[in-house]
Structures are given as C-alpha cells and as structure tokens.
Motif scaffolding. Structure first.
Motif, PDB file in Angstrom:
ATOM      1  N   ALA A  15       0.835  -1.207   0.000  1.00 39.56           N
ATOM      2  CA  ALA A  15       0.000   0.000   0.000  1.00 39.56           C
ATOM      3  C   ALA A  15       0.871   1.261   0.000  1.00 39.56           C
ATOM      4  N   ARG A  16       1.906   1.262   0.813  1.00 40.84           N
ATOM      5  CA  ARG A  16       2.793   2.438   0.893  1.00 40.84           C
ATOM      6  C   ARG A  16       3.572   2.608  -0.414  1.00 40.84           C
ATOM      7  N   LEU A  17       4.095   1.511  -0.961  1.00 39.67           N
ATOM      8  CA  LEU A  17       4.824   1.578  -2.221  1.00 39.67           C
ATOM      9  C   LEU A  17       3.901   2.025  -3.354  1.00 39.67           C
ATOM     10  N   ARG A  18       2.690   1.537  -3.352  1.00 34.01           N
ATOM     11  CA  ARG A  18       1.699   1.909  -4.367  1.00 34.01           C
ATOM     12  C   ARG A  18       1.476   3.429  -4.355  1.00 34.01           C
ATOM     13  N   ALA A  75      27.633   2.274  -5.626  1.00 33.39           N
ATOM     14  CA  ALA A  75      27.289   2.397  -4.202  1.00 33.39           C
ATOM     15  C   ALA A  75      26.256   1.352  -3.801  1.00 33.39           C
ATOM     16  N   LEU A  76      25.275   1.115  -4.668  1.00 29.76           N
ATOM     17  CA  LEU A  76      24.256   0.115  -4.365  1.00 29.76           C
ATOM     18  C   LEU A  76      24.857  -1.281  -4.301  1.00 29.76           C
ATOM     19  N   GLU A  77      25.849  -1.549  -5.116  1.00 28.38           N
ATOM     20  CA  GLU A  77      26.498  -2.866  -5.104  1.00 28.38           C
ATOM     21  C   GLU A  77      27.205  -3.121  -3.768  1.00 28.38           C
ATOM     22  N   GLN A  78      27.575  -2.060  -3.063  1.00 29.43           N
ATOM     23  CA  GLN A  78      28.225  -2.199  -1.761  1.00 29.43           C
ATOM     24  C   GLN A  78      27.228  -2.381  -0.618  1.00 29.43           C
ATOM     25  N   ASP A  79      25.962  -2.124  -0.884  1.00 32.28           N
ATOM     26  CA  ASP A  79      24.908  -2.216   0.128  1.00 32.28           C
ATOM     27  C   ASP A  79      24.420  -3.657   0.186  1.00 32.28           C
ATOM     28  N   GLU A  80      24.641  -4.314   1.303  1.00 36.99           N
ATOM     29  CA  GLU A  80      24.307  -5.739   1.408  1.00 36.99           C
ATOM     30  C   GLU A  80      22.808  -6.018   1.391  1.00 36.99           C
ATOM     31  N   ARG A  81      21.968  -4.982   1.486  1.00 42.39           N
ATOM     32  CA  ARG A  81      20.523  -5.187   1.371  1.00 42.39           C
ATOM     33  C   ARG A  81      20.077  -5.368  -0.074  1.00 42.39           C
ATOM     34  N   ILE A  82      20.847  -4.843  -0.997  1.00 49.29           N
ATOM     35  CA  ILE A  82      20.475  -4.843  -2.412  1.00 49.29           C
ATOM     36  C   ILE A  82      20.784  -6.213  -3.024  1.00 49.29           C
ATOM     37  N   VAL A  83      19.812  -6.736  -3.774  1.00 45.44           N
ATOM     38  CA  VAL A  83      19.903  -8.066  -4.366  1.00 45.44           C
ATOM     39  C   VAL A  83      19.710  -7.954  -5.874  1.00 45.44           C
ATOM     40  N   VAL A  84      20.421  -8.808  -6.606  1.00 49.30           N
ATOM     41  CA  VAL A  84      20.219  -8.898  -8.053  1.00 49.30           C
ATOM     42  C   VAL A  84      19.083  -9.899  -8.274  1.00 49.30           C
ATOM     43  N   PRO A  85      17.941  -9.438  -8.776  1.00 45.33           N
ATOM     44  CA  PRO A  85      16.806 -10.343  -8.971  1.00 45.33           C
ATOM     45  C   PRO A  85      16.959 -11.192 -10.233  1.00 45.33           C
ATOM     46  N   LEU A  96      15.270  -4.336  -3.459  1.00 48.67           N
ATOM     47  CA  LEU A  96      15.434  -3.992  -2.046  1.00 48.67           C
ATOM     48  C   LEU A  96      14.299  -4.661  -1.291  1.00 48.67           C
ATOM     49  N   PRO A  97      14.605  -5.720  -0.516  1.00 53.55           N
ATOM     50  CA  PRO A  97      13.547  -6.356   0.281  1.00 53.55           C
ATOM     51  C   PRO A  97      12.994  -5.362   1.301  1.00 53.55           C
ATOM     52  N   LEU A  98      11.683  -5.154   1.280  1.00 55.03           N
ATOM     53  CA  LEU A  98      11.065  -4.186   2.188  1.00 55.03           C
ATOM     54  C   LEU A  98      10.708  -4.795   3.533  1.00 55.03           C
ATOM     55  N   ASP A  99      10.630  -6.105   3.599  1.00 60.55           N
ATOM     56  CA  ASP A  99      10.304  -6.744   4.876  1.00 60.55           C
ATOM     57  C   ASP A  99      11.557  -7.167   5.635  1.00 60.55           C
ATOM     58  N   PRO A 109      16.465  -5.613  12.527  1.00 52.70           N
ATOM     59  CA  PRO A 109      15.487  -5.456  11.460  1.00 52.70           C
ATOM     60  C   PRO A 109      15.274  -4.017  11.029  1.00 52.70           C
ATOM     61  N   GLY A 110      15.367  -3.064  11.941  1.00 54.35           N
ATOM     62  CA  GLY A 110      15.168  -1.672  11.567  1.00 54.35           C
ATOM     63  C   GLY A 110      13.784  -1.416  11.012  1.00 54.35           C
ATOM     64  N   ALA A 111      13.605  -0.263  10.424  1.00 49.66           N
ATOM     65  CA  ALA A 111      12.339   0.113   9.800  1.00 49.66           C
ATOM     66  C   ALA A 111      12.621   0.507   8.362  1.00 49.66           C
ATOM     67  N   VAL A 112      11.626   0.406   7.519  1.00 44.36           N
ATOM     68  CA  VAL A 112      11.798   0.785   6.119  1.00 44.36           C
ATOM     69  C   VAL A 112      12.064   2.287   6.056  1.00 44.36           C
ATOM     70  N   ASP A 113      13.068   2.669   5.313  1.00 50.55           N
ATOM     71  CA  ASP A 113      13.357   4.074   5.061  1.00 50.55           C
ATOM     72  C   ASP A 113      12.574   4.465   3.815  1.00 50.55           C
ATOM     73  N   TRP A 114      11.371   4.995   4.015  1.00 54.31           N
ATOM     74  CA  TRP A 114      10.492   5.296   2.893  1.00 54.31           C
ATOM     75  C   TRP A 114      11.015   6.439   2.034  1.00 54.31           C
ATOM     76  N   ASP A 115      11.840   7.316   2.601  1.00 56.75           N
ATOM     77  CA  ASP A 115      12.473   8.351   1.783  1.00 56.75           C
ATOM     78  C   ASP A 115      13.435   7.698   0.794  1.00 56.75           C
ATOM     79  N   GLU A 116      14.192   6.705   1.258  1.00 55.18           N
ATOM     80  CA  GLU A 116      15.100   5.980   0.372  1.00 55.18           C
ATOM     81  C   GLU A 116      14.316   5.238  -0.709  1.00 55.18           C
ATOM     82  N   VAL A 117      13.233   4.594  -0.326  1.00 53.26           N
ATOM     83  CA  VAL A 117      12.398   3.881  -1.295  1.00 53.26           C
ATOM     84  C   VAL A 117      11.873   4.857  -2.346  1.00 53.26           C
TER      85      VAL A 117
END
Length: 149
Positions: A15-18, A75-85, A96-99, A109-117
């Motif tokens: 819903a938020r991403l939408r 820079a994104l390649e250095q971020d361990e959250r980022i995955v090649v689908p 970027l897994p949101l969950d 776990p942290g919280a989703v950074d919606w500004d980054e999204v």
C-alpha cells in the motif's frame, strides 16, 4: 494460462509503495506475472520478484524492484541489502527487500526508510518515463519546493 497472484493486496508495504509510485506523473499499475508493476510507457517499479537460481527463496517476495541510475550502481552494489533479482537483474535492475530493511546478517530489522524507497522509485522512473514526464515531475517538484500547490 496466467500467472497466479503472488501478493496480498492488503499488504501495508505494498500500500505504501503503491502510493509512492502512483504519485508520479502518468503512473499506472498493472498486474504482470502475478505481481504489481508500475509504469508509464515502460515498467519503472515492481513489487516482488525471485532470487536468481532459487525461485522458492522468499527473500524478494515483498521487495521493490527498480532500475538504478548507472551512476548510483557502484554504491548500491556495496549495500548488502540490495539483491540482483532473477530475469531483470541482467538488465541492471536491483531489488530492495522491504520486509528485511535492516542490514542482512546483523540481526537488526530496523524500519523501512520510505524516503530511500521514494528516491529509488523516482530514479527508476526518471530513466524509463520519458523526457516529457520527467520535465513534468521536475515542474511539480519545483512547485512543491516553493510551497505552491
């Protein structure tokens, strides 16, 4: 035979991403391959995907798939959250897994950074929406920056 639906329409992450995606000029949503996709002429963001080589892995089931600006890719390649689908990763797309918003492996776990999204979505949109729509987005953002509405 069509693809089965692979998302929950009541998912709060979706819903938020939408809302972020549909706020962009001329953006629309369609279901393709069982998942929500946002597009103008071309798809600029998707919700959910699969891990290359392991379609049973749930890592990307609730992820933002986006096309990063090539300048941001190192820079994104250095971020361990980022995955090649799977499938679209070879064309430069990333996920970027949101969950799982914290650093993977840290237990935080942290919280989703919606500004980054929103930044990732906008960057993808800017590459795929065409110059007229990007100019319209820029004009809308200038109006917001001045306080116009």
């Amino acid at each position: 035979m069509g693809h089965p639906i692979m998302f929950d329409d009541t998912d709060p992450l979706l819903a938020r991403l939408r809302r972020i995606c549909l706020a962009l000029p001329d953006a629309a949503e369609k279901i393709s391959h069982g998942r929500p996709n946002w597009y103008t002429t071309k798809v600029f963001a998707s919700y959910g995907g699969t891990v290359k080589g392991d379609h049973a892995d749930p890592l990307l089931a609730r992820a933002l798939l986006f096309l990063p600006d090539p300048e941001d890719l190192p820079a994104l390649e250095q971020d361990e959250r980022i995955v090649v689908p799977a499938y679209v990763g070879v064309r430069g797309w990333r996920a970027l897994p949101l969950d799982r918003p914290g650093r993977q492996g840290t237990g935080s776990p942290g919280a989703v950074d919606w500004d980054e999204v929103a930044e990732l979505v906008e960057s993808s949109y800017r590459q795929l929406a065409g110059p007229r729509r990007v100019a319209r987005l820029d004009a809308e953002q200038r109006g917001v920056d001045r306080g116009d509405r």
